[in-house]
Design a protein around this motif. Structure first.
Motif, PDB file in Angstrom:
ATOM      1  N   LEU A  54       0.827  -1.202   0.000  1.00  0.00           N
ATOM      2  CA  LEU A  54       0.000   0.000   0.000  1.00  0.00           C
ATOM      3  C   LEU A  54       0.869   1.262   0.000  1.00  0.00           C
ATOM      4  O   LEU A  54       0.644   2.207  -0.768  1.00  0.00           O
ATOM      5  N   LEU A  55       1.888   1.269   0.844  1.00  0.00           N
ATOM      6  CA  LEU A  55       2.769   2.424   0.921  1.00  0.00           C
ATOM      7  C   LEU A  55       3.677   2.525  -0.306  1.00  0.00           C
ATOM      8  O   LEU A  55       4.062   3.628  -0.709  1.00  0.00           O
ATOM      9  N   GLU A  56       3.994   1.373  -0.899  1.00  0.00           N
ATOM     10  CA  GLU A  56       4.794   1.388  -2.128  1.00  0.00           C
ATOM     11  C   GLU A  56       4.039   2.106  -3.249  1.00  0.00           C
ATOM     12  O   GLU A  56       4.622   2.881  -4.011  1.00  0.00           O
ATOM     13  N   ILE A  57       2.753   1.867  -3.344  1.00  0.00           N
ATOM     14  CA  ILE A  57       1.921   2.536  -4.355  1.00  0.00           C
ATOM     15  C   ILE A  57       1.954   4.042  -4.155  1.00  0.00           C
ATOM     16  O   ILE A  57       2.111   4.818  -5.106  1.00  0.00           O
ATOM     17  N   GLU A  58       1.852   4.476  -2.907  1.00  0.00           N
ATOM     18  CA  GLU A  58       1.885   5.916  -2.618  1.00  0.00           C
ATOM     19  C   GLU A  58       3.262   6.495  -2.916  1.00  0.00           C
ATOM     20  O   GLU A  58       3.378   7.596  -3.482  1.00  0.00           O
ATOM     21  N   ALA A  59       4.321   5.770  -2.552  1.00  0.00           N
ATOM     22  CA  ALA A  59       5.684   6.258  -2.788  1.00  0.00           C
ATOM     23  C   ALA A  59       5.963   6.383  -4.285  1.00  0.00           C
ATOM     24  O   ALA A  59       6.590   7.354  -4.736  1.00  0.00           O
ATOM     25  N   GLU A  60       5.512   5.398  -5.072  1.00  0.00           N
ATOM     26  CA  GLU A  60       5.719   5.451  -6.520  1.00  0.00           C
ATOM     27  C   GLU A  60       4.989   6.632  -7.137  1.00  0.00           C
ATOM     28  O   GLU A  60       5.515   7.307  -8.031  1.00  0.00           O
ATOM     29  N   ALA A  61       3.777   6.891  -6.671  1.00  0.00           N
ATOM     30  CA  ALA A  61       3.012   8.026  -7.191  1.00  0.00           C
ATOM     31  C   ALA A  61       3.674   9.350  -6.818  1.00  0.00           C
ATOM     32  O   ALA A  61       3.720  10.289  -7.625  1.00  0.00           O
ATOM     33  N   THR A  62       4.204   9.420  -5.595  1.00  0.00           N
ATOM     34  CA  THR A  62       4.882  10.641  -5.151  1.00  0.00           C
ATOM     35  C   THR A  62       6.133  10.893  -5.979  1.00  0.00           C
ATOM     36  O   THR A  62       6.395  12.021  -6.413  1.00  0.00           O
ATOM     37  N   LYS A  66       6.996  14.053  -8.431  1.00  0.00           N
ATOM     38  CA  LYS A  66       8.206  14.864  -8.289  1.00  0.00           C
ATOM     39  C   LYS A  66       9.023  14.873  -9.574  1.00  0.00           C
ATOM     40  O   LYS A  66       9.581  15.905  -9.961  1.00  0.00           O
ATOM     41  N   LEU A  67       9.102  13.712 -10.237  1.00  0.00           N
ATOM     42  CA  LEU A  67       9.833  13.634 -11.505  1.00  0.00           C
ATOM     43  C   LEU A  67       9.187  14.536 -12.546  1.00  0.00           C
ATOM     44  O   LEU A  67       9.888  15.256 -13.273  1.00  0.00           O
ATOM     45  N   ALA A  68       7.862  14.513 -12.621  1.00  0.00           N
ATOM     46  CA  ALA A  68       7.157  15.364 -13.582  1.00  0.00           C
ATOM     47  C   ALA A  68       7.430  16.841 -13.295  1.00  0.00           C
ATOM     48  O   ALA A  68       7.602  17.643 -14.224  1.00  0.00           O
TER      49      ALA A  68
END
Length: 267
Positions: A54-62, A66-68
């Motif tokens: 669950l937290l991995e999904i949030e970290a990937e989205a964050t 940031k990359l964008a």
């Protein structure tokens, strides 16, 4: 069919958990909660594994967000990477491989790509900028004339210090096409002040068609040129790039292909 108190409790707990995630602005985790719980039941995942997913999904989205943001700030003109660069005869490949590690950013080293038009100076600088963006660094791309124009406008509008802070901020500043167009007197001064602001603090990549010995003529002010070179070259890698123009090479290849096609039809 009646709903058991346990089912009601579980449904309430699910909504509360989703609400907590949303309140903490973990919106991607909140959206994925039901999917992750279903996956946990199906695959018999442990509580720790489900929470980690669950937290991995949030970290990937964050990180994607940031990359964008870094990509928008960088304003890189093309999506070039180092894989796109076909080596020119005069390129020091060992130097390019060393630069690709991005260790020069940690040491606030500068890079100067010097050579005639079309040999890949901009492509290399953009590719290094792309690598730095992907590595999490703030990068800004501009041409020398654009930088001079922005500084001139900022001076007229009383935003000089703000403009200097903007150009001093990025971990890597790429200044393209120095020497292609003449800079006004205040443009040369602005460029020097930007270089001076970044001296020994952050890295600058500069591309130019003017040999270092010709900078005094390119700037129209030998003193400014000498002062800028003194700061740029104190800690710098200089790559002289020679060889045929990529554009002319592409045109020649296209012409050769057309000629072969015509000859094949004639024969």
């Amino acid at each position: 069919m009646s709903t058991s108190p346990m089912q009601v409790s579980e449904a309430r707990r699910f909504q509360q958990l989703r609400g907590h995630l949303s309140y903490l602005k973990l919106n991607h985790a909140a959206e994925a909660l039901n999917r992750v719980l279903d996956q946990a039941r199906t695959e018999r995942m442990s509580l720790t594994a489900a929470l980690e997913r669950l937290l991995e999904i949030e970290a990937e989205a964050t990180e994607a967000r940031k990359l964008a943001a870094r990509e928008r700030f960088a304003c890189l003109p093309e999506p070039w990477t180092l894989a796109d660069f076909a080596a020119q005869p005069g390129v020091d490949e060992k130097l390019i491989r060393a630069l690709a590690t991005l260790r020069f950013l940690d040491d606030a080293f500068n890079v100067l790509f010097v050579g005639p038009p079309g040999v890949g100076k901009t492509m290399l600088s953009v590719a290094l900028g792309r690598a730095a963006v992907d590595a999490g660094h703030r990068v800004c791309f501009t041409t020398a004339t654009e930088l001079a124009a922005k500084c001139h406008k900022a001076a007229l509008e009383g935003r000089w210090k703000t403009c200097m802070r903007f150009f001093a901020g990025p971990k890597l500043l790429i200044i393209d096409e120095l020497g292609y167009l003449p800079l006004p007197e205040d443009g040369a001064s602005a460029l020097f002040q930007v270089i001076n602001q970044r001296y020994l603090k952050s890295s600058t990549i500069l591309t130019t068609n003017a040999g270092i010995a010709d900078w005094a003529g390119a700037f129209g002010d030998a003193t400014v040129a000498a002062a800028m070179l003194d700061r740029l070259l104190h800690r710098a890698a200089v790559a002289r790039i020679d060889g045929p123009s990529y554009r002319l090479r592409g045109h020649q290849n296209q012409a050769d292909a057309m000629r072969k096609g015509v000859n094949a039809r004639v024969s």
